[in-house]
Design an enzyme around this catalytic site. Structure first.
Site, PDB file in Angstrom:
ATOM      1  N   GLU A 255       0.477  -0.772   0.212  1.00  0.00           N
ATOM      2  CA  GLU A 255      -0.223  -0.023   0.135  1.00  0.00           C
ATOM      3  C   GLU A 255       1.007   0.698  -0.021  1.00  0.00           C
ATOM      4  OE1 GLU A 255      -0.768  -2.508   1.283  1.00  0.00           O
ATOM      5  OE2 GLU A 255      -2.765  -2.637   1.116  1.00  0.00           O
TER       6      GLU A 255
ATOM      7  N   HIS B 141     -10.300  -5.071  10.332  1.00  0.00           N
ATOM      8  CA  HIS B 141     -10.982  -5.230   9.121  1.00  0.00           C
ATOM      9  C   HIS B 141     -12.314  -4.051   9.487  1.00  0.00           C
ATOM     10  CE1 HIS B 141      -8.546  -7.993   8.359  1.00  0.00           C
ATOM     11  NE2 HIS B 141      -8.011  -7.937   7.087  1.00  0.00           N
TER      12      HIS B 141
END
Lengths: 330, 390
Positions: free
Chosen positions: A60, A129
């Site tokens: 990322e 998450h």
């Protein structure tokens, strides 16, 4: 009218913008050959190929930085985070490289980039998450932060975000992807956009204002339907944009209803609702309040896994109904 | 030697008490071009490296000298202004490393791209910003290249993407700029610089991976000045062979104190990228005379003897000057004239940088968004609403 899921609306938006401007491209994990982790980019790789739809490794910080660099050098990237939880690995690039650069360069270097992906709680994905990033990104000058609810929101706002010459954080919601909505005739036009920074009154009412964003617009509308049977008419405002916040729309409504409840999925402390409270107090609407503002938020804990615990960690329709009645003192 | 009156391009310089000094030799007396041996580069995953000889014309030599000396004097002036507290905050000086900036710029085109970290004043100059605009940015004035809003670490120019404060963050940005070059098919390259300290950052390896995977035209350059702030490279890096750290990315290790070596290596690297072979890493072995920044005296982690040794044996400006003199490519007087002219340029720039007004408060909130209608920005208290225009 057309019945379109949020997923398909997002897909349409990207498809149209990819076609319209050859500088637009999409990069992220699984966006190309997998058709998107949540199938939002389905069919785009087949149509546009490797150059425009790029599968990245699971890095990322690296690919977000690459996207920002590409934006600086003249392209218009859409950088997908599989979920915004993973954007934390890249957050330096979003804030320090993207958001602040136009200011630091005194207007010489702009960064026309969109960071998009699902934000907030899903179902059973547990603590790492499920975080909502509206407040974190909403805190930073130099960013625009958008949070669509309906399919029409998704399409119009994503098109605006892609056409915007500034860094836009586009917070989607995984639980909304499969939800179909009626879309207007005009939304089918390839130039249909919804302006960033303007809230929408989804339901008119005189007794109390509900301000919310993303999935919780549905909760508020459902709560409003139940409350209407008891004679309580709620005005439901869909923020659509977190930053810049459309305070005026909220104030106009509060000056009519005299009561305000904010509803969000994120944690309460330093959150979107907290900001709305502060802004209302600083403006003309304060004098019209007949009760303090009530915030309905996620529970102040990391998201648990077990269904019963998870269900009780986020606002439910009954929480909205309860809070409305408490605020109205009925 | 007779003093002919038929001089070409006769330079005239004001000497002491207004006496006019005329260069006493015409250009026809100087060697127009010479070939110099340069140090062989160590290579990694390459069959061959840059050439062992570099051609230098008189004009090029004088230009490189001028550039390096200007950067040198500009940085020393910044040191002075910082000690007078006219420059505040962070100030990372580049003196000692001039051959890197000058050599790289000599090898790339103005249409190529370059990005670096915070030790950026030298590159800001070589990429086209005047000394005046650089110093005025350091002193935080409206005539600064970023109107006083960026400061030392945030100066920009066309094809120059700063000036970046977060260690290592500029490397993925540089790879992204290279992606844009590839995407647009314009045959341009991006030079992406970082230091020996940043060389251990994870995001570099992420960038190397993607650049190699996608064959991005990116020249990754490690300016190894042996110290990451106060930590020597041996104390920070399990491997100090920075030119090999790209693993599958080919690399060369270059004498960063020799402007010709840097130029030839950069040409080699640019050819590699432009031919579609993907990224390449260059490690420039260089040295900074100053500490990490103006708050670091620079002698607690290295000896004064070490610094002095580099100054006397490897100074990039002296090396070039001696090469040219011993090959009869220029005269001592010429170099003196250039020095005088540069001193004046830097002095005038400092004068501007100390007298130009600070940016007006009306500018405070501008440049938040590009191509945006004006917006209101909350001030320090609810009664202060400020205006922001693009």
């Amino acid at each position: 009218t057309f019945r379109v899921t949020v997923r398909d609306a997002l897909n349409q938006a990207m498809d149209e913008e990819l076609e319209r401007d050859e500088r637009v491209f999409l990069l992220g994990e699984e966006v190309a050959q997998y058709d998107g982790a949540y199938k939002v980019s389905r069919g785009l790789w087949k149509k546009y190929g490797d150059k425009r739809i790029i599968d990245t490794p699971i890095t990322e910080m690296g690919f977000a930085g690459i996207a920002v660099g590409a934006a600086m050098a003249g392209l218009r990237p859409i950088c997908e985070f599989m979920t915004f939880n993973f954007s934390m690995q890249a957050i330096d690039q979003v804030i320090n490289s993207a958001a602040k650069t136009y200011y630091m360069s005194a207007g010489q270097q702009s960064v026309p980039i969109v960071f998009r992906g699902p934000n907030g709680a899903s179902a059973g994905v547990a603590a790492q998450h499920s975080q909502c990033f509206a407040a974190w990104y909403g805190h930073c000058p130099g960013l625009k932060v958008v949070s669509p609810w309906s399919a029409e929101d998704a399409k119009g706002l994503l098109k605006s975000a892609i056409r915007d010459d500034n860094p836009v954080v586009f917070l989607e919601n995984e639980l909304m992807y499969g939800v179909p909505f009626e879309m207007s005739e005009e939304s089918q036009s390839k130039d249909f956009t919804i302006p960033i920074g303007k809230a929408k009154v989804e339901r008119q009412g005189n007794h109390i204002t509900l301000v919310t964003h993303s999935r919780y617009v549905s909760h508020c509308l459902d709560a409003a339907a139940v409350l209407a049977k008891e004679g309580i008419e709620c005005e439901v405002i869909n923020l659509r944009t977190i930053r810049p916040l459309d305070v005026e729309s909220i104030e106009t409504s509060v000056m009519k209803t005299n009561h305000l409840v904010t509803v969000e999925g994120g944690w309460p402390q330093y959150g979107v609702g907290a900001e709305i409270c502060a802004r209302i107090m600083e403006g003309p609407a304060f004098n019209y309040l007949d009760a303090p503002v009530t915030r309905v938020t996620g529970v102040d804990i990391p998201m648990p896994y077990a269904k019963i615990l998870e269900d009780n960690s986020v606002p439910q329709i009954k929480d909205v109904i309860f809070s409305v009645k408490k605020t109205l003192n009925v | 030697m007779t003093y002919s009156s038929f001089f070409q391009n006769q330079p005239v310089v004001g000497g002491v008490n207004g006496a006019r000094v005329v260069v006493s030799r015409s250009f026809a007396d100087f060697t127009p071009q010479a070939s110099f041996d340069i140090k062989k580069c160590d290579v990694h995953r390459l069959e061959e490296g840059p050439p062992l000889k570099a051609e230098l014309t008189r004009e090029q030599g004088l230009q490189y000298y001028r550039i390096m000396q200007t950067v040198r004097r500009m940085e020393l002036k910044a040191d002075q202004l910082y000690k007078q507290k006219i420059i505040r905050g962070f100030c990372h000086l580049y003196d000692g490393q001039e051959a890197c900036a000058a050599g790289i710029e000599a090898a790339i085109n103005p249409s190529d791209h370059l990005i670096t970290a915070y030790r950026a004043h030298g590159y800001t100059y070589t990429r086209g910003v005047s000394v005046k605009e650089i110093l005025a940015e350091l002193t935080g004035r409206k005539g600064g290249v970023a109107k006083g809003k960026g400061g030392s670490m945030h100066m920009y120019a066309p094809r120059f993407y700063g000036g970046n404060g977060i260690v290592g963050a500029q490397v993925p940005l540089g790879a992204g700029i290279a992606l844009a070059c590839q995407y647009q098919g314009n045959d341009q390259v991006c030079v992406t610089l970082y230091g020996d300290g940043a060389a251990n950052q994870g995001q570099l390896f992420e960038s190397f991976n993607m650049a190699a995977l996608w064959k991005l035209p990116c020249i990754f350059i490690c300016e190894n000045n042996q110290y990451g702030m106060g930590t020597s490279m041996e104390r920070a890096s399990a491997s100090t062979d920075y030119y090999k750290r790209g693993d599958f990315v080919p690399g060369i290790r270059v004498d960063g104190m020799d402007v010709l070596c840097v130029r030839e290596a950069t040409k080699f690297a640019a050819d590699h990228c432009r031919s579609g072979k993907g990224p390449i890493i260059m490690e420039l072995q260089t040295y900074r005379y100053h500490g990490h920044s103006m708050s670091d005296p620079g002698v607690s982690y290295r000896t004064r003897e070490e610094i002095q040794e580099v100054r006397s044996k490897s100074d990039p400006i002296s090396m070039l000057k001696e090469r040219m003199l011993s090959n009869n490519m220029a005269s001592i007087e010429e170099f003196k004239e250039i020095d005088v002219a540069i001193r004046k340029e830097v002095e005038d720039a400092a004068q501007f940088a100390t007298s130009d007004p600070e940016p007006p408060l009306e500018e405070l909130c501008n440049h938040i968004f590009h191509n945006n209608p004006p917006l209101e920005v909350r001030g320090t208290n609810p009664w202060v609403t400020l205006k922001s225009v693009s």
